[in-house]
Design a protein around this motif. Structure first.
Motif, PDB file in Angstrom:
ATOM      1  N   VAL A  86       0.871  -1.188   0.000  1.00 18.02           N
ATOM      2  CA  VAL A  86       0.000   0.000   0.000  1.00 18.02           C
ATOM      3  C   VAL A  86       0.906   1.236   0.000  1.00 18.02           C
ATOM      4  O   VAL A  86       1.854   1.334   0.774  1.00 18.02           O
ATOM      5  N   ILE A  87       0.590   2.143  -0.938  1.00 18.44           N
ATOM      6  CA  ILE A  87       1.437   3.327  -1.121  1.00 18.44           C
ATOM      7  C   ILE A  87       0.625   4.588  -0.863  1.00 18.44           C
ATOM      8  O   ILE A  87      -0.537   4.674  -1.271  1.00 18.44           O
ATOM      9  N   VAL A  88       1.257   5.543  -0.215  1.00 19.80           N
ATOM     10  CA  VAL A  88       0.678   6.891  -0.131  1.00 19.80           C
ATOM     11  C   VAL A  88       1.668   7.822  -0.830  1.00 19.80           C
ATOM     12  O   VAL A  88       2.870   7.716  -0.608  1.00 19.80           O
ATOM     13  N   VAL A  89       1.154   8.700  -1.692  1.00 19.04           N
ATOM     14  CA  VAL A  89       2.006   9.716  -2.308  1.00 19.04           C
ATOM     15  C   VAL A  89       1.617  11.059  -1.709  1.00 19.04           C
ATOM     16  O   VAL A  89       0.420  11.357  -1.587  1.00 19.04           O
ATOM     17  N   MET A  90       2.599  11.828  -1.294  1.00 21.10           N
ATOM     18  CA  MET A  90       2.287  13.168  -0.791  1.00 21.10           C
ATOM     19  C   MET A  90       3.446  14.124  -1.077  1.00 21.10           C
ATOM     20  O   MET A  90       4.578  13.687  -1.301  1.00 21.10           O
ATOM     21  N   ASP A  91       3.145  15.428  -1.082  1.00 23.34           N
ATOM     22  CA  ASP A  91       4.174  16.432  -1.332  1.00 23.34           C
ATOM     23  C   ASP A  91       5.043  16.606  -0.086  1.00 23.34           C
ATOM     24  O   ASP A  91       4.599  16.354   1.035  1.00 23.34           O
ATOM     25  N   ALA A  92       6.266  17.103  -0.326  1.00 26.07           N
ATOM     26  CA  ALA A  92       7.189  17.326   0.793  1.00 26.07           C
ATOM     27  C   ALA A  92       6.954  18.668   1.472  1.00 26.07           C
ATOM     28  O   ALA A  92       7.499  18.935   2.536  1.00 26.07           O
ATOM     29  N   ASP A  93       6.163  19.537   0.835  1.00 25.07           N
ATOM     30  CA  ASP A  93       6.131  20.936   1.275  1.00 25.07           C
ATOM     31  C   ASP A  93       5.075  21.239   2.332  1.00 25.07           C
ATOM     32  O   ASP A  93       4.791  22.402   2.610  1.00 25.07           O
ATOM     33  N   LEU A  94       4.474  20.196   2.902  1.00 22.42           N
ATOM     34  CA  LEU A  94       3.462  20.317   3.962  1.00 22.42           C
ATOM     35  C   LEU A  94       2.140  20.903   3.482  1.00 22.42           C
ATOM     36  O   LEU A  94       1.299  21.265   4.290  1.00 22.42           O
ATOM     37  N   SER A  95       1.986  21.012   2.169  1.00 23.67           N
ATOM     38  CA  SER A  95       0.680  21.477   1.687  1.00 23.67           C
ATOM     39  C   SER A  95      -0.373  20.377   1.912  1.00 23.67           C
ATOM     40  O   SER A  95      -1.571  20.660   1.936  1.00 23.67           O
ATOM     41  N   HIS A  96       0.099  19.158   2.059  1.00 21.75           N
ATOM     42  CA  HIS A  96      -0.806  18.047   2.395  1.00 21.75           C
ATOM     43  C   HIS A  96      -0.621  17.742   3.875  1.00 21.75           C
ATOM     44  O   HIS A  96       0.423  17.204   4.269  1.00 21.75           O
ATOM     45  N   PRO A  97      -1.603  18.050   4.730  1.00 28.42           N
ATOM     46  CA  PRO A  97      -1.403  17.895   6.170  1.00 28.42           C
ATOM     47  C   PRO A  97      -1.199  16.424   6.539  1.00 28.42           C
ATOM     48  O   PRO A  97      -2.060  15.589   6.268  1.00 28.42           O
ATOM     49  N   PRO A  98      -0.043  16.085   7.147  1.00 29.52           N
ATOM     50  CA  PRO A  98       0.206  14.694   7.524  1.00 29.52           C
ATOM     51  C   PRO A  98      -0.901  14.132   8.421  1.00 29.52           C
ATOM     52  O   PRO A  98      -1.197  12.937   8.383  1.00 29.52           O
ATOM     53  N   GLU A  99      -1.524  14.992   9.206  1.00 32.31           N
ATOM     54  CA  GLU A  99      -2.555  14.531  10.150  1.00 32.31           C
ATOM     55  C   GLU A  99      -3.768  13.940   9.420  1.00 32.31           C
ATOM     56  O   GLU A  99      -4.582  13.232  10.008  1.00 32.31           O
ATOM     57  N   GLN A 100      -3.899  14.259   8.111  1.00 30.87           N
ATOM     58  CA  GLN A 100      -5.046  13.717   7.371  1.00 30.87           C
ATOM     59  C   GLN A 100      -4.700  12.394   6.686  1.00 30.87           C
ATOM     60  O   GLN A 100      -5.531  11.795   6.011  1.00 30.87           O
ATOM     61  N   LEU A 101      -3.477  11.959   6.917  1.00 24.78           N
ATOM     62  CA  LEU A 101      -3.020  10.721   6.283  1.00 24.78           C
ATOM     63  C   LEU A 101      -3.836   9.484   6.710  1.00 24.78           C
ATOM     64  O   LEU A 101      -4.194   8.655   5.861  1.00 24.78           O
ATOM     65  N   PRO A 102      -4.160   9.333   8.014  1.00 25.40           N
ATOM     66  CA  PRO A 102      -4.929   8.135   8.400  1.00 25.40           C
ATOM     67  C   PRO A 102      -6.238   7.997   7.617  1.00 25.40           C
ATOM     68  O   PRO A 102      -6.597   6.892   7.177  1.00 25.40           O
ATOM     69  N   ALA A 103      -6.922   9.118   7.390  1.00 28.93           N
ATOM     70  CA  ALA A 103      -8.211   9.052   6.673  1.00 28.93           C
ATOM     71  C   ALA A 103      -8.000   8.602   5.232  1.00 28.93           C
ATOM     72  O   ALA A 103      -8.899   8.019   4.614  1.00 28.93           O
ATOM     73  N   ILE A 104      -6.803   8.848   4.700  1.00 26.62           N
ATOM     74  CA  ILE A 104      -6.539   8.509   3.301  1.00 26.62           C
ATOM     75  C   ILE A 104      -6.049   7.077   3.152  1.00 26.62           C
ATOM     76  O   ILE A 104      -6.460   6.353   2.245  1.00 26.62           O
ATOM     77  N   VAL A 105      -5.202   6.650   4.090  1.00 29.28           N
ATOM     78  CA  VAL A 105      -4.605   5.320   3.887  1.00 29.28           C
ATOM     79  C   VAL A 105      -5.460   4.189   4.471  1.00 29.28           C
ATOM     80  O   VAL A 105      -5.467   3.060   3.946  1.00 29.28           O
ATOM     81  N   THR A 106      -6.220   4.473   5.519  1.00 27.95           N
ATOM     82  CA  THR A 106      -6.936   3.385   6.183  1.00 27.95           C
ATOM     83  C   THR A 106      -7.908   2.643   5.254  1.00 27.95           C
ATOM     84  O   THR A 106      -7.920   1.408   5.240  1.00 27.95           O
ATOM     85  N   PRO A 107      -8.699   3.329   4.430  1.00 31.70           N
ATOM     86  CA  PRO A 107      -9.626   2.583   3.563  1.00 31.70           C
ATOM     87  C   PRO A 107      -8.911   1.656   2.570  1.00 31.70           C
ATOM     88  O   PRO A 107      -9.484   0.653   2.141  1.00 31.70           O
ATOM     89  N   VAL A 108      -7.652   1.967   2.221  1.00 34.50           N
ATOM     90  CA  VAL A 108      -6.900   1.053   1.338  1.00 34.50           C
ATOM     91  C   VAL A 108      -6.321  -0.087   2.168  1.00 34.50           C
ATOM     92  O   VAL A 108      -6.382  -1.258   1.767  1.00 34.50           O
ATOM     93  N   LEU A 109      -5.818   0.242   3.356  1.00 31.25           N
ATOM     94  CA  LEU A 109      -5.255  -0.806   4.222  1.00 31.25           C
ATOM     95  C   LEU A 109      -6.301  -1.855   4.589  1.00 31.25           C
ATOM     96  O   LEU A 109      -6.001  -3.048   4.628  1.00 31.25           O
ATOM     97  N   ASN A 110      -7.520  -1.392   4.854  1.00 29.96           N
ATOM     98  CA  ASN A 110      -8.520  -2.396   5.252  1.00 29.96           C
ATOM     99  C   ASN A 110      -9.276  -2.985   4.058  1.00 29.96           C
ATOM    100  O   ASN A 110     -10.240  -3.730   4.231  1.00 29.96           O
ATOM    101  N   GLY A 111      -8.820  -2.650   2.848  1.00 26.99           N
ATOM    102  CA  GLY A 111      -9.338  -3.315   1.647  1.00 26.99           C
ATOM    103  C   GLY A 111     -10.671  -2.790   1.141  1.00 26.99           C
ATOM    104  O   GLY A 111     -11.258  -3.371   0.226  1.00 26.99           O
TER     105      GLY A 111
END
Ligand code: GDD
Length: 358
Positions: A86-111
């Motif tokens: 499972v891959i997440v792609v995000m920018d390095a410049d903090l324009s994508h808030p890391p805190e919102q990562l769980p909401a993005i990756v969890t639906p892929v992790l749980n299939g």
């Protein structure tokens, strides 16, 4: 075992790396573990050293590419090196808030989903501190991609997906459109959802998005839509059109000089010019994208587009002359432009669409 990999393409992001990794490390992902892969493209601001400083204390990796800098190529290199599925792609410049990562990756992790997009353009999503022109460009970029991939934020750079899906992306894909490539390469096979994010423009460093990236994006959308509109085909189409007009005039003069009636001269000269134009366009103007065989049904389409363009020309002329009272000698110019545009777009999308691999 690492359950997901965060791929971060980075070019001259020294001022953002520490803060990004600090915020990512503060996230509680238990029971999942993750790695972060920075893909650097020859930064000159010391960014690779910043990443190296983190390597001993956390699951952080650095890929240093030596090829021509490119966002998509860098991201694909990161995906290829990832240890997890499972891959997440995000920018390095903090324009994508890391805190919102769980909401993005969890639906892929749980299939539950194959692709989850961090979207600025669904209810609850937003952009902050972005200049108006960037907001408009981004909105327009997403809007024109919508008919192709049916998502609201096709230009988002914050998304999670199952790694195997990247295998279908062409190694030649370039620029700022990796999500679009991913969606199009797996069209019809994906469970996709968009979750709202708040995109906040960078506080450090500068965007690398250029006019050529934007042109390449539009060109790619046209190709993915099956069209063959490019600057090259447009130039050749215009040359063929001028040549056709010359042929039309010469044949017309010749027939009139041979005492043919006006109607016959008009009809024959038009037909000869149409055949000439169709042949040259098929064999030459659209030759990179199109097999180049002459076909009756295609000639029929060519004539249909020509007839529609002629009708439009009459409509535009009538509007300009009778409704807006513009002198006919001036009104003919916008009418000609409208006719040429319809003729060309009709040819690029309907008469000579791409017959080669996208
Ligand atoms: N390795 C590498 N090589 N990284 C790159 C390159 C490159 O050639 N070009 C850009 N990047 C990195 C930047 O360092 C940053 O981490 C990220 O890609 C986004 O680049 P920006 O140039 O900062 O993009 P933006 O802020 O204008 O944002 C827009 O495009 C992004 C592309 O993902 C927005 O639409 C974002 O949502 C989108 O993520």
């Amino acid at each position: 075992m690492t359950q997901f990999s965060i791929v971060v393409p980075a070019l001259n992001e020294a001022g953002n790396i520490d803060l990004l990794l600090t915020r990512l490390s503060a996230l509680n992902f238990a029971p999942y573990s993750f790695e972060v892969i920075f893909v650097d493209d020859g930064s000159t601001d010391g960014a690779p050293d910043k990443v190296r400083a983190w390597r001993n204390q956390s699951n952080v990796h650095l890929i240093e590419r030596r090829d021509k800098p490119d966002l998509t190529a860098a991201t694909l290199a990161g995906i290829a090196a990832a240890k997890s599925d499972v891959i997440v792609v995000m920018d390095a410049d903090l324009s994508h808030p890391p805190e919102q990562l769980p909401a993005i990756v969890t639906p892929v992790l749980n299939g539950n989903y194959d692709v989850v997009i961090g979207s600025r353009y669904v209810a609850g999503g937003s952009t902050e501190n972005w200049p108006l022109y960037r907001q408009l460009l981004s909105r327009a970029g997403s809007w024109i991609a919508r008919p192709l991939c049916d998502v609201n934020d096709a230009t988002s750079g914050f998304f999670a997906f199952r790694r195997e899906l990247a295998a279908c992306i062409s190694n030649h894909a370039r620029g700022y459109k990796i999500l679009l490539e991913l969606l199009m390469a797996n069209q019809g096979k994906l469970r996709v959802t968009e979750v709202p994010i708040c995109f906040r423009d960078r506080a450090q460093g500068a965007s690398k998005l250029s006019l050529s990236h934007q042109q390449a994006y539009i060109q790619r959308l046209i190709t993915l839509a099956g069209g063959t509109a490019t600057l090259n085909t447009a130039g050749r189409f215009a040359a063929v059109g001028l040549f056709g007009a010359l042929i039309d005039a010469v044949v017309f003069q010749w027939m009139i000089s041979r005492d043919a009636g006006l109607a016959l001269a008009h009809f024959i000269s038009f037909f000869v010019a149409a055949v000439t134009n169709y042949t040259f366009n098929s064999k030459w103007s659209f030759r990179e994208h199109h097999a180049g065989y002459l076909k009756w049904h295609q000639f029929g389409r060519f004539l249909t587009v020509g007839a529609l363009a002629l009708l439009l020309r009459g409509g535009v002329l009538a509007l300009l002359v009778y409704v807006w009272h513009i002198p006919p000698l001036l009104a003919i110019f916008p009418a000609i432009v409208a006719t040429a545009a319809v003729n060309y777009l009709g040819s690029a999308f309907y008469v000579f669409p791409s017959e080669k691999d996208l």
